[in-house]
Scaffold this motif. Structure first.
Motif, PDB file in Angstrom:
ATOM      1  N   ALA A  82      20.602 -92.840  18.541  1.00  0.00           N
ATOM      2  CA  ALA A  82      20.956 -92.417  19.898  1.00  0.00           C
ATOM      3  C   ALA A  82      20.142 -93.176  20.934  1.00  0.00           C
ATOM      4  CB  ALA A  82      20.742 -90.914  20.050  1.00  0.00           C
ATOM      5  N   ALA A  83      18.927 -93.545  20.574  1.00  0.00           N
ATOM      6  CA  ALA A  83      18.062 -94.277  21.502  1.00  0.00           C
ATOM      7  C   ALA A  83      18.472 -95.742  21.627  1.00  0.00           C
ATOM      8  CB  ALA A  83      16.610 -94.187  21.052  1.00  0.00           C
ATOM      9  N   THR A  84      19.157 -96.272  20.600  1.00  0.00           N
ATOM     10  CA  THR A  84      19.528 -97.693  20.607  1.00  0.00           C
ATOM     11  C   THR A  84      20.980 -97.922  21.003  1.00  0.00           C
ATOM     12  OG1 THR A  84      20.020 -97.602  18.228  1.00  0.00           O
ATOM     13  CG2 THR A  84      17.799 -98.252  18.864  1.00  0.00           C
ATOM     14  N   ILE A  85      21.866 -96.945  20.720  1.00  0.00           N
ATOM     15  CA  ILE A  85      23.278 -97.080  21.092  1.00  0.00           C
ATOM     16  C   ILE A  85      23.444 -96.515  22.498  1.00  0.00           C
ATOM     17  CG2 ILE A  85      25.668 -96.527  20.503  1.00  0.00           C
ATOM     18  CD1 ILE A  85      24.824 -96.173  17.612  1.00  0.00           C
ATOM     19  N   VAL A  86      23.349 -97.369  23.488  1.00  0.00           N
ATOM     20  CA  VAL A  86      23.386 -96.922  24.882  1.00  0.00           C
ATOM     21  C   VAL A  86      24.822 -96.721  25.361  1.00  0.00           C
ATOM     22  CG1 VAL A  86      22.736 -97.497  27.242  1.00  0.00           C
ATOM     23  CG2 VAL A  86      21.200 -98.066  25.344  1.00  0.00           C
ATOM     24  N   GLN A  87      25.714 -97.648  24.980  1.00  0.00           N
ATOM     25  CA  GLN A  87      27.091 -97.585  25.462  1.00  0.00           C
ATOM     26  C   GLN A  87      27.824 -96.415  24.813  1.00  0.00           C
ATOM     27  OE1 GLN A  87      28.990-101.387  25.319  1.00  0.00           O
ATOM     28  NE2 GLN A  87      30.962-100.625  26.039  1.00  0.00           N
ATOM     29  N   GLU A  88      28.477 -95.587  25.635  1.00  0.00           N
ATOM     30  CA  GLU A  88      29.108 -94.369  25.127  1.00  0.00           C
ATOM     31  C   GLU A  88      30.224 -94.652  24.138  1.00  0.00           C
ATOM     32  OE1 GLU A  88      28.313 -91.096  25.403  1.00  0.00           O
ATOM     33  OE2 GLU A  88      26.495 -91.967  26.235  1.00  0.00           O
ATOM     34  N   SER A  89      30.987 -95.727  24.346  1.00  0.00           N
ATOM     35  CA  SER A  89      32.095 -96.023  23.438  1.00  0.00           C
ATOM     36  C   SER A  89      31.591 -96.288  22.021  1.00  0.00           C
ATOM     37  CB  SER A  89      32.899 -97.223  23.947  1.00  0.00           C
ATOM     38  OG  SER A  89      32.072 -98.368  24.071  1.00  0.00           O
ATOM     39  N   TRP A  90      30.435 -96.958  21.886  1.00  0.00           N
ATOM     40  CA  TRP A  90      29.863 -97.219  20.558  1.00  0.00           C
ATOM     41  C   TRP A  90      29.330 -95.924  19.952  1.00  0.00           C
ATOM     42  CZ3 TRP A  90      30.793-101.671  18.224  1.00  0.00           C
ATOM     43  CH2 TRP A  90      31.130-102.764  19.021  1.00  0.00           C
ATOM     44  N   TRP A  91      28.764 -95.062  20.785  1.00  0.00           N
ATOM     45  CA  TRP A  91      28.292 -93.749  20.310  1.00  0.00           C
ATOM     46  C   TRP A  91      29.462 -92.932  19.756  1.00  0.00           C
ATOM     47  CZ3 TRP A  91      24.181 -91.320  18.799  1.00  0.00           C
ATOM     48  CH2 TRP A  91      24.035 -89.935  18.918  1.00  0.00           C
ATOM     49  N   GLU A  92      30.610 -92.992  20.424  1.00  0.00           N
ATOM     50  CA  GLU A  92      31.795 -92.272  19.953  1.00  0.00           C
ATOM     51  C   GLU A  92      32.342 -92.885  18.666  1.00  0.00           C
ATOM     52  OE1 GLU A  92      33.962 -92.652  23.549  1.00  0.00           O
ATOM     53  OE2 GLU A  92      32.556 -91.327  24.612  1.00  0.00           O
ATOM     54  N   ILE A  93      32.307 -94.213  18.570  1.00  0.00           N
ATOM     55  CA  ILE A  93      32.734 -94.870  17.333  1.00  0.00           C
ATOM     56  C   ILE A  93      31.843 -94.431  16.171  1.00  0.00           C
ATOM     57  CG2 ILE A  93      32.816 -97.111  16.143  1.00  0.00           C
ATOM     58  CD1 ILE A  93      33.709 -98.308  18.858  1.00  0.00           C
ATOM     59  N   PHE A  94      30.540 -94.345  16.422  1.00  0.00           N
ATOM     60  CA  PHE A  94      29.589 -93.911  15.394  1.00  0.00           C
ATOM     61  C   PHE A  94      29.985 -92.545  14.814  1.00  0.00           C
ATOM     62  CE2 PHE A  94      25.778 -91.217  14.684  1.00  0.00           C
ATOM     63  CZ  PHE A  94      25.301 -91.815  13.533  1.00  0.00           C
ATOM     64  N   TRP A  95      30.287 -91.565  15.691  1.00  0.00           N
ATOM     65  CA  TRP A  95      30.632 -90.223  15.207  1.00  0.00           C
ATOM     66  C   TRP A  95      32.015 -90.182  14.573  1.00  0.00           C
ATOM     67  CZ3 TRP A  95      27.309 -86.663  14.098  1.00  0.00           C
ATOM     68  CH2 TRP A  95      26.071 -86.671  14.731  1.00  0.00           C
ATOM     69  N   ASN A  96      32.942 -90.987  15.066  1.00  0.00           N
ATOM     70  CA  ASN A  96      34.259 -91.050  14.430  1.00  0.00           C
ATOM     71  C   ASN A  96      34.167 -91.649  13.029  1.00  0.00           C
ATOM     72  OD1 ASN A  96      36.248 -89.901  16.198  1.00  0.00           O
ATOM     73  ND2 ASN A  96      35.876 -91.583  17.616  1.00  0.00           N
ATOM     74  N   LEU A  97      33.259 -92.607  12.839  1.00  0.00           N
ATOM     75  CA  LEU A  97      33.049 -93.168  11.495  1.00  0.00           C
ATOM     76  C   LEU A  97      32.416 -92.135  10.561  1.00  0.00           C
ATOM     77  CD1 LEU A  97      31.825 -96.762  12.428  1.00  0.00           C
ATOM     78  CD2 LEU A  97      33.914 -96.203  11.171  1.00  0.00           C
ATOM     79  N   LEU A  98      31.408 -91.401  11.071  1.00  0.00           N
ATOM     80  CA  LEU A  98      30.800 -90.340  10.255  1.00  0.00           C
ATOM     81  C   LEU A  98      31.849 -89.317   9.819  1.00  0.00           C
ATOM     82  CD1 LEU A  98      27.353 -89.271  11.785  1.00  0.00           C
ATOM     83  CD2 LEU A  98      27.778 -90.221   9.525  1.00  0.00           C
ATOM     84  N   TRP A  99      32.681 -88.902  10.767  1.00  0.00           N
ATOM     85  CA  TRP A  99      33.749 -87.941  10.478  1.00  0.00           C
ATOM     86  C   TRP A  99      34.727 -88.518   9.456  1.00  0.00           C
ATOM     87  CZ3 TRP A  99      35.225 -83.173  10.468  1.00  0.00           C
ATOM     88  CH2 TRP A  99      36.565 -82.806  10.578  1.00  0.00           C
ATOM     89  N   GLY A 100      35.066 -89.810   9.611  1.00  0.00           N
ATOM     90  CA  GLY A 100      35.977 -90.458   8.668  1.00  0.00           C
ATOM     91  C   GLY A 100      35.403 -90.530   7.266  1.00  0.00           C
ATOM     92  N   ILE A 101      34.102 -90.799   7.149  1.00  0.00           N
ATOM     93  CA  ILE A 101      33.453 -90.835   5.830  1.00  0.00           C
ATOM     94  C   ILE A 101      33.524 -89.466   5.158  1.00  0.00           C
ATOM     95  CG2 ILE A 101      31.209 -91.110   4.668  1.00  0.00           C
ATOM     96  CD1 ILE A 101      30.566 -93.282   6.798  1.00  0.00           C
ATOM     97  N   TRP A 102      33.306 -88.419   5.954  1.00  0.00           N
ATOM     98  CA  TRP A 102      33.365 -87.064   5.398  1.00  0.00           C
ATOM     99  C   TRP A 102      34.785 -86.706   4.955  1.00  0.00           C
ATOM    100  CZ3 TRP A 102      30.558 -83.756   3.084  1.00  0.00           C
ATOM    101  CH2 TRP A 102      30.900 -82.407   3.023  1.00  0.00           C
ATOM    102  N   LEU A 103      35.779 -87.042   5.763  1.00  0.00           N
ATOM    103  CA  LEU A 103      37.173 -86.762   5.389  1.00  0.00           C
ATOM    104  C   LEU A 103      37.576 -87.566   4.158  1.00  0.00           C
ATOM    105  CD1 LEU A 103      39.104 -86.633   8.808  1.00  0.00           C
ATOM    106  CD2 LEU A 103      38.210 -84.739   7.441  1.00  0.00           C
TER     107      LEU A 103
END
Length: 365
Positions: A166-187
């Motif tokens: 969270a401290a290194t991913i400043v741009q919000e779009s990349w932060w959202e991609i990060f969580w969408n990838l986590l969610w995709g891995i879980w699914l």
């Protein structure tokens, strides 16, 4: 740049993937004027005290995130205010609090007997293993646009790892991609366990990227009134006799592409011209709509049409074209391009049409 568009092949040769992604969000005006100052944190490019105050508060939050040691503090606030569906935010909260049903957690609660990862079979299935260290999860992070090489985290847990990111991913779009990838891995993990369905790494990454773009586009369209409609469906109406009506629309496509479509019809509803195409770029919905009009208007002009009624379902765009409003922004630059193109026509009028009345142009896009 070529023909008012970025040369994607050249960008990929010269820049890192995340830099290319950032560059491709910048639309190019074809009639370049003098350089001018613009405030990046308002849609219209003008400075406001409100926007400056908001940015100061966001910077303070980001600084707090980098120094916070407690789960559920600044990182949770940032996650909750991200442009993500509620189900992913709730999933994120459970990840940060070690609350998802991996085998190690189930065994700890007296359910099940096996701790081994059901996906790779190479280690205990903790949250850290399932989402980051599992063989396929490592591949997903490495091949995703984030290009992350996952190292052994030793004493670091997933919530601490997320705080660090969270401290290194400043741009919000990349932060959202990060969580969408986590969610995709879980699914993907659940699809294998419960349905014996194997989702490829490529499909997961593509779906996460597409979902990020489409969800943001949907939220922006609601915010800006791009698709505001009254009750009930509204249909397209034929122009008066002797007139031509040009409908345009844009669509956000997978793989960082924008689709555009346009159709010219006469007073009998007969199609006089239809066109569609694609452009590289990850643009905001209003900019995509403006670029679609610019492209289709140029095609209509080249085909010899000189008197048209132009319809589009972007309320903000049509309003500014009618009033000749030019924002001090990328959007304003494209609006200026359109108004410059209009000078080559004898008569052009602009109408807003509801989404349900613009289906032909939408399908072309």
């Amino acid at each position: 740049m070529s023909n008012g568009r970025w040369n994607l092949n050249m960008l990929q040769d010269l820049f890192l993937p995340w830099e290319v992604e950032a560059i491709m969000t910048i639309p190019i005006a074809r009639n370049v004027g003098e350089d001018k100052w613009a405030w990046n944190w308002t849609n219209h490019g003008g400075f406001t005290v409100k926007s400056a105050y908001y940015q100061a508060m966001e910077a303070k939050k980001t600084q707090a995130t980098s120094t916070s040691k407690s789960v559920g503090g600044s990182i949770w606030k940032r996650l909750w205010h991200s442009s993500l569906p509620t189900k992913i935010k709730n999933f994120g909260w459970r990840v940060l609090h070690n609350g998802i049903a991996v085998k190690a957690n189930l065994l700890y609660r007296g359910m099940g007997e096996d701790r081994r990862c059901p996906v790779c079979g190479e280690g205990d299935e903790t949250i850290k293993h399932a989402l980051t260290l599992c063989r396929d999860a490592r591949s997903i992070w490495r091949l995703s646009p984030l290009r992350m090489e996952i190292q052994e985290m030793e004493d670091e847990n997933v919530s601490q790892w997320c705080e660090k990111l969270a401290a290194t991913i400043v741009q919000e779009s990349w932060w959202e991609i990060f969580w969408n990838l986590l969610w995709g891995i879980w699914l993907r993990r659940n699809a294998w366990i419960f349905k014996r369905k194997q989702v490829s790494v490529k499909d997961l990454i593509d779906k996460a990227m597409r979902f990020t773009i489409e969800y943001q586009a949907a939220k922006e369209s609601v915010k800006d009134g791009l698709r505001s409609e009254g009750p009930g469906k509204k249909k397209w109406h034929r122009p008066r006799e002797g007139s031509l009506k040009l409908n345009t629309d844009a669509a956000v496509l997978a793989g960082g592409m924008i689709g555009f479509g346009g159709v010219v019809r006469d007073s009998m509803g007969e199609v006089r011209l239809a066109c569609c195409g694609r452009m590289d770029g990850r643009f905001a919905p209003d900019i995509a709509e403006a670029m679609a009009i610019r492209e289709v208007l140029a095609i209509a002009g080249a085909a010899g049409f000189r008197e048209i009624i132009l319809e589009n379902d972007c309320l903000k765009l049509i309003s500014q074209l009618k009033k000749h409003v030019l924002e001090n922004s990328s959007f304003g630059n494209i609006v200026k391009d359109i108004l410059d193109y209009v000078q080559a026509f004898n008569v052009v009028s602009f109408n807003h049409i509801c989404r349900s009345g613009n289906t032909v142009a939408h399908n072309l896009a």
